[in-house]
Design a protein around this motif. Structure first.
Motif, PDB file in Angstrom:
ATOM      1  N   SER A 281      12.565  -6.402   2.907  1.00 60.42           N
ATOM      2  CA  SER A 281      12.116  -5.113   3.428  1.00 60.42           C
ATOM      3  C   SER A 281      12.174  -4.033   2.345  1.00 60.42           C
ATOM      4  CB  SER A 281      12.976  -4.709   4.626  1.00 60.42           C
ATOM      5  OG  SER A 281      12.599  -3.464   5.114  1.00 60.42           O
ATOM      6  N   GLU A 282      13.257  -4.011   1.611  1.00 61.31           N
ATOM      7  CA  GLU A 282      13.390  -3.039   0.514  1.00 61.31           C
ATOM      8  C   GLU A 282      12.359  -3.308  -0.574  1.00 61.31           C
ATOM      9  OE1 GLU A 282      15.327  -0.249   0.181  1.00 61.31           O
ATOM     10  OE2 GLU A 282      15.776  -0.610   2.287  1.00 61.31           O
ATOM     11  N   ALA A 283      12.090  -4.585  -0.848  1.00 60.49           N
ATOM     12  CA  ALA A 283      11.087  -4.940  -1.854  1.00 60.49           C
ATOM     13  C   ALA A 283       9.707  -4.445  -1.428  1.00 60.49           C
ATOM     14  CB  ALA A 283      11.066  -6.453  -2.069  1.00 60.49           C
ATOM     15  N   HIS A 284       9.396  -4.596  -0.153  1.00 62.73           N
ATOM     16  CA  HIS A 284       8.094  -4.122   0.331  1.00 62.73           C
ATOM     17  C   HIS A 284       8.016  -2.594   0.257  1.00 62.73           C
ATOM     18  CE1 HIS A 284       6.598  -8.009   1.399  1.00 62.73           C
ATOM     19  NE2 HIS A 284       7.613  -8.244   2.198  1.00 62.73           N
ATOM     20  N   TRP A 285       9.111  -1.917   0.532  1.00 64.84           N
ATOM     21  CA  TRP A 285       9.139  -0.457   0.430  1.00 64.84           C
ATOM     22  C   TRP A 285       8.907  -0.021  -1.024  1.00 64.84           C
ATOM     23  CZ3 TRP A 285       8.173   3.944   2.320  1.00 64.84           C
ATOM     24  CH2 TRP A 285       8.742   5.111   1.836  1.00 64.84           C
ATOM     25  N   LEU A 286       9.561  -0.692  -1.971  1.00 61.81           N
ATOM     26  CA  LEU A 286       9.358  -0.367  -3.390  1.00 61.81           C
ATOM     27  C   LEU A 286       7.912  -0.623  -3.795  1.00 61.81           C
ATOM     28  CD1 LEU A 286      12.620  -1.838  -4.928  1.00 61.81           C
ATOM     29  CD2 LEU A 286      12.050   0.581  -4.663  1.00 61.81           C
ATOM     30  N   ASN A 287       7.330  -1.701  -3.293  1.00 63.98           N
ATOM     31  CA  ASN A 287       5.937  -2.006  -3.598  1.00 63.98           C
ATOM     32  C   ASN A 287       5.017  -0.926  -3.033  1.00 63.98           C
ATOM     33  OD1 ASN A 287       3.939  -3.925  -4.696  1.00 63.98           O
ATOM     34  ND2 ASN A 287       3.293  -3.994  -2.558  1.00 63.98           N
ATOM     35  N   PHE A 288       5.298  -0.473  -1.818  1.00 65.65           N
ATOM     36  CA  PHE A 288       4.507   0.594  -1.205  1.00 65.65           C
ATOM     37  C   PHE A 288       4.567   1.858  -2.052  1.00 65.65           C
ATOM     38  CE2 PHE A 288       4.477   4.381   1.521  1.00 65.65           C
ATOM     39  CZ  PHE A 288       3.195   4.311   2.019  1.00 65.65           C
ATOM     40  N   ARG A 289       5.772   2.230  -2.492  1.00 66.61           N
ATOM     41  CA  ARG A 289       5.928   3.432  -3.315  1.00 66.61           C
ATOM     42  C   ARG A 289       5.165   3.299  -4.626  1.00 66.61           C
ATOM     43  NH1 ARG A 289      12.029   4.505  -4.014  1.00 66.61           N
ATOM     44  NH2 ARG A 289      11.193   6.149  -5.331  1.00 66.61           N
ATOM     45  N   ALA A 290       5.232   2.115  -5.255  1.00 61.38           N
ATOM     46  CA  ALA A 290       4.516   1.897  -6.510  1.00 61.38           C
ATOM     47  C   ALA A 290       3.008   1.979  -6.297  1.00 61.38           C
ATOM     48  CB  ALA A 290       4.896   0.542  -7.107  1.00 61.38           C
ATOM     49  N   THR A 291       2.533   1.428  -5.195  1.00 63.06           N
ATOM     50  CA  THR A 291       1.102   1.448  -4.895  1.00 63.06           C
ATOM     51  C   THR A 291       0.613   2.872  -4.643  1.00 63.06           C
ATOM     52  OG1 THR A 291       1.218  -0.783  -3.983  1.00 63.06           O
ATOM     53  CG2 THR A 291      -0.675   0.571  -3.325  1.00 63.06           C
ATOM     54  N   VAL A 292       1.367   3.638  -3.867  1.00 64.76           N
ATOM     55  CA  VAL A 292       0.982   5.023  -3.590  1.00 64.76           C
ATOM     56  C   VAL A 292       0.940   5.823  -4.887  1.00 64.76           C
ATOM     57  CG1 VAL A 292       1.736   7.175  -2.494  1.00 64.76           C
ATOM     58  CG2 VAL A 292       1.756   5.042  -1.201  1.00 64.76           C
ATOM     59  N   LEU A 293       1.944   5.661  -5.723  1.00 70.36           N
ATOM     60  CA  LEU A 293       1.974   6.384  -6.996  1.00 70.36           C
ATOM     61  C   LEU A 293       0.811   5.963  -7.884  1.00 70.36           C
ATOM     62  CD1 LEU A 293       3.429   8.433  -8.759  1.00 70.36           C
ATOM     63  CD2 LEU A 293       4.983   6.612  -9.490  1.00 70.36           C
ATOM     64  N   SER A 294       0.544   4.682  -7.941  1.00 70.47           N
ATOM     65  CA  SER A 294      -0.566   4.181  -8.744  1.00 70.47           C
ATOM     66  C   SER A 294      -1.906   4.708  -8.233  1.00 70.47           C
ATOM     67  CB  SER A 294      -0.568   2.654  -8.717  1.00 70.47           C
ATOM     68  OG  SER A 294      -1.647   2.149  -9.442  1.00 70.47           O
TER      69      SER A 294
END
Length: 79
Positions: A53-66
């Motif tokens: 779950s935390e990994a998916h949250w980090l991925n979401f944050r990276a995607t939004v920033l990108s």
């Protein structure tokens, strides 16, 4: 590299570490299940799911920033 690109790279590296850790936790779940330790298996499974779950949250944050970096130069559209 800009600060944002460093942040994206860091978030994705952390995501990958958490996903690898979740696999290790899954192995602990299986070991407990094999010895009929249902309480232990449940605990390891919850921790593995939390890591994912935390990994998916980090991925979401990276995607939004990108995505925000990629759209900075685009003209704005009127609604």
């Amino acid at each position: 590299m800009t600060d944002a690109l460093v942040k994206i790279t860091t978030l994705r590296a952390q995501r990958d570490q958490l996903l690898a850790h979740a696999k290790d936790l899954d192995a602990s779940t299986e070991q407990c299940a094999a010895t009929n330790n249902t309480e232990g298996a449940s605990a390891w499974r919850r921790l593995a799911n939390l890591a994912r779950s935390e990994a998916h949250w980090l991925n979401f944050r990276a995607t939004v920033l990108s995505d925000s970096i990629n759209t900075l130069g685009e003209p704005r559209k009127c609604a």
